[in-house]
Design a protein around this motif. Sequence first.
Motif, PDB file in Angstrom:
ATOM      1  N   LEU A 170      -2.375  -3.968   1.370  1.00 17.25           N
ATOM      2  CA  LEU A 170      -1.762  -5.231   1.497  1.00 17.25           C
ATOM      3  C   LEU A 170      -2.513  -6.313   0.721  1.00 17.25           C
ATOM      4  O   LEU A 170      -1.743  -7.185   0.411  1.00 17.25           O
ATOM      5  CB  LEU A 170      -1.885  -5.335   3.059  1.00 17.25           C
ATOM      6  N   LEU A 171      -3.589  -6.363   0.787  1.00 20.51           N
ATOM      7  CA  LEU A 171      -4.465  -7.489   0.156  1.00 20.51           C
ATOM      8  C   LEU A 171      -4.009  -7.579  -1.440  1.00 20.51           C
ATOM      9  O   LEU A 171      -3.773  -8.549  -2.001  1.00 20.51           O
ATOM     10  CB  LEU A 171      -5.868  -7.358   0.402  1.00 20.51           C
TER      11      LEU A 171
ATOM     12  N   ALA B 113       1.438 -10.888  -5.584  1.00 21.82           N
ATOM     13  CA  ALA B 113       2.319 -11.962  -5.445  1.00 21.82           C
ATOM     14  C   ALA B 113       2.019 -12.968  -6.149  1.00 21.82           C
ATOM     15  O   ALA B 113       2.811 -13.979  -6.657  1.00 21.82           O
ATOM     16  CB  ALA B 113       2.556 -11.992  -4.007  1.00 21.82           C
TER      17      ALA B 113
ATOM     18  N   LEU C 255      -1.290  -6.354  -2.671  1.00 21.96           N
ATOM     19  CA  LEU C 255       0.158  -6.836  -2.791  1.00 21.96           C
ATOM     20  C   LEU C 255       0.162  -8.298  -2.909  1.00 21.96           C
ATOM     21  O   LEU C 255       0.661  -8.955  -3.600  1.00 21.96           O
ATOM     22  CB  LEU C 255       0.853  -6.375  -1.706  1.00 21.96           C
ATOM     23  N   GLY C 256      -0.599  -8.800  -1.687  1.00 24.81           N
ATOM     24  CA  GLY C 256      -0.461 -10.397  -1.714  1.00 24.81           C
ATOM     25  C   GLY C 256      -1.052 -11.061  -2.701  1.00 24.81           C
ATOM     26  O   GLY C 256      -0.453 -11.851  -3.340  1.00 24.81           O
ATOM     27  N   LEU C 257      -2.350 -10.564  -3.411  1.00 27.68           N
ATOM     28  CA  LEU C 257      -2.717 -11.041  -4.700  1.00 27.68           C
ATOM     29  C   LEU C 257      -1.929 -11.071  -5.835  1.00 27.68           C
ATOM     30  O   LEU C 257      -1.630 -11.900  -6.598  1.00 27.68           O
ATOM     31  CB  LEU C 257      -4.116 -10.404  -4.848  1.00 27.68           C
TER      32      LEU C 257
END
Lengths: 314, 270
Positions: free
Chosen positions: B117-118, B124, B120-122
């Motif tokens: 998830l982290l 983004a 993925l956020g990065l």
Amino acid sequence: MRAYIAKRVAMTVPTLLLVSIAVFVLMRLVPGDPAQLMLGDQGDPAQLDQLRRAMGLDRSLPVQYLIWLRNVAHGDLGRSLANDLPVLPLLVERFQVTAGIVLVAVAIAASIAVPAGLLAAWRQNSLADLAIVAGSTLLLSVPSFWFGLLLLLLFGVKLGWLPVIGYVPFVEDPWRALQYTILPVVTLALIESGVITRMARASTIEVLRLEYITHARAKGVPESGVLWRHALPNAFAPTWTLIGLILGNLLGGIAVVETVFTLPGLGRLLVDAIFARDYPVVQGCMLLAILVYVLVNLVIDLLYPLFDPRVTAE
Amino acid sequence: MRLRGNALLGGMLMALLAAVALLATVWTPVAPLMPNLRARLHPPSPAFLLGTDEFGRDVLSRIMAGTATSTLVALLTVAFAVTAGAALGLLAGYARGWTDRALMAVNDALLAFPGILLALGLMAVIGPNKYGIVLALGLAYAPSVVRVVRATVMSVREREFVEASRSMGNSEVYTVLRHVLPNCIAPLTVLATSMFGWVVLAESALSFLGLGVPPPAPTWGNMLSAARPYMETAPWLSIAPGACIALTLLGVNLLGDALRDRLDPRMAAA
């Protein structure tokens, strides 16, 4: 017991706060502030200024964080930039799809993996043990999205038994819903059973070496009783924690599996929102995924004393 | 006996990976990016051992080039995570007090992110590109290195040989690097081996989602993603890239288990 619960619940507060700061900061690294993103490129400067003030964006960053946190606590996660709908109901709708599949898959995985691990530990180094260890190491090495593709290839394309693309909610048509969800459930259940089997086997082997097991056997307890009533309760605690981690992890969005099977789940929502640069939705997905992860692990830890009463004894 | 066989198989798989990755940097049967519109979606044949894709590009050549890319990304990521994590872990464990508390608070917040998830956020924020992945996955995996190094430092910092180095007049920096850091090498080797596998898997997953290495550069993940629409007409496209990921992970897992049993008996899974 009560002290243990209070301590464990209190521990989640700083974690959630720190994580919320991380998500807030991450989303502020995106070029353009939220007001700019909402108005798009053609917003006029006066309007932008007004919106900034209304959203508190003229205040200092810590104040902005507190405003944001208050809104989040009230369930206000903003509106999607793509269609101006509130983010929260969207998240809830998508989360139901993910949750249904993940819960069933993990339940199946655990009910295959724990007995398999137990059996392998009980007959360590036998042919059955070798087969189970080899099988679980293989499952551990196969990426879920590839395994899903292979299953689709076999049951969808070659045999034509199941549909290849689509999704129907369970409440609308249970029979068709089952056709769309059976492969993702089987994929996740098999892949995750690999790691659970290894854990169950390793901790059972440790327990079976202990003296009380020898004592139980000497007393004449049948082998099945030794395994299920004496060994399993003590060996299950680490496996339980692992199941919690897997559950929390998968509930946070199984984007790759949802992509293979074209399921409208939380993970797919996140990925689509990243592509669309729909940052309020991205932020909402991340917050929900983390909240679920932290809460699942909290519940797992709170139930932990059922398997290992020692943790509350200190 | 069985363990040695496993380690051997794991080692052979990793050696094969390294050999293919190195070979692909100098030679592939066909240029991996070269389209050939007259040979689109060819099934495997003597001319194209693994078939061709929707642009007529040779799948075998793309697999080889993808091996080089995926391996390079994974190596860079592990190097970044281990270096950054070890430096911060040494600092936290050695400085103690507020430095330690602040570092560990941030570290724990990053560790609280589930799975990729982290990253993925990065991604983004960074946008999909090869070095963005190294940064995103490196940041996602460094916190576990910080944990391991800090714990090791805490356990040895008061031991006699560290005290001895200090009382001999060695500087703190020298003492840390010469006497504390070597104690972290065994657990770090075990961690870095597993991490290589996690990174290969995570990079494939990100590339499969379209958030990793962008096409036309081939990676196993983005090849699988491109194969999804051709599942019915060209099923061979879905098979080889995934098999490469699986064989790599199998090699890492076998080798990792053997290493852990050897280097870190405390973590050994019976």
